[in-house]
Design a protein around this motif. Structure first.
Motif, PDB file in Angstrom:
ATOM      1  N   PRO A  83       0.699  -1.131  -0.023  1.00 15.12           N
ATOM      2  CA  PRO A  83       0.072   0.002   0.154  1.00 15.12           C
ATOM      3  C   PRO A  83       0.849   1.345  -0.016  1.00 15.12           C
ATOM      4  O   PRO A  83       0.404   2.204  -0.844  1.00 15.12           O
ATOM      5  CB  PRO A  83      -0.786  -0.027   1.268  1.00 15.12           C
ATOM      6  N   ARG A  86       2.034   1.584  -3.355  1.00 16.46           N
ATOM      7  CA  ARG A  86       0.920   2.006  -4.488  1.00 16.46           C
ATOM      8  C   ARG A  86       0.440   3.478  -4.194  1.00 16.46           C
ATOM      9  O   ARG A  86       0.219   4.329  -5.223  1.00 16.46           O
ATOM     10  CB  ARG A  86      -0.303   1.214  -4.252  1.00 16.46           C
ATOM     11  N   ALA A  87       0.651   4.065  -2.944  1.00 22.09           N
ATOM     12  CA  ALA A  87       0.212   5.431  -2.822  1.00 22.09           C
ATOM     13  C   ALA A  87       1.164   6.358  -3.239  1.00 22.09           C
ATOM     14  O   ALA A  87       0.640   7.443  -3.966  1.00 22.09           O
ATOM     15  CB  ALA A  87      -0.065   5.825  -1.352  1.00 22.09           C
ATOM     16  N   ARG A  88       2.312   6.236  -3.443  1.00 23.45           N
ATOM     17  CA  ARG A  88       3.541   6.865  -4.085  1.00 23.45           C
ATOM     18  C   ARG A  88       2.982   6.979  -5.597  1.00 23.45           C
ATOM     19  O   ARG A  88       3.252   7.988  -6.332  1.00 23.45           O
ATOM     20  CB  ARG A  88       4.825   6.539  -3.759  1.00 23.45           C
ATOM     21  N   ASN A  90       0.471   6.341  -7.293  1.00 23.96           N
ATOM     22  CA  ASN A  90      -0.630   6.937  -7.619  1.00 23.96           C
ATOM     23  C   ASN A  90      -0.487   8.529  -7.556  1.00 23.96           C
ATOM     24  O   ASN A  90      -0.938   9.516  -8.410  1.00 23.96           O
ATOM     25  CB  ASN A  90      -1.914   6.477  -6.778  1.00 23.96           C
TER      26      ASN A  90
END
Length: 98
Positions: A83, A86-88, A90
């Motif tokens: 996660p 994935r946040a970076r 996005n």
């Protein structure tokens, strides 16, 4: 209905064909060879029954393997991309798409 009937007829007729290429595979020496002699299975059964394999040890080994495979499956069910990563990703996509 007519198409199904025609298909059935074609399939039935194709079952009547000859396959000469399969007949040519068997050599003449194989065609003229005598039938193999049949061996009694008593010796094979005796060797199979005299197996030195310990069923308890086999069961324990299989149980350990099952546990390892289930643990591996559980790890594979997890997220492919963590996660935070994935946040970076996005965030980078949002920055570059505008």
């Amino acid at each position: 209905m007519d198409r199904a009937f025609a298909l059935c007829i074609c399939l039935a007729l194709s079952g009547c064909t000859q396959f000469p290429q399969l007949d040519a595979v068997v050599s003449e020496s194989a065609k003229n060879a005598p039938y193999p002699t049949l061996a009694p299975v008593d010796g094979l059964l005796a060797r199979a029954n005299a197996s030195t394999t310990d069923p308890v040890a086999v069961r324990g080994g299989l149980a350990a393997r099952v546990a390892a495979l289930r643990a591996r499956a559980a790890r594979l069910r997890g997220p492919i991309i963590e996660p935070p990563v994935r946040a970076r990703m996005n965030a980078a996509l949002r920055r570059h798409s505008s």
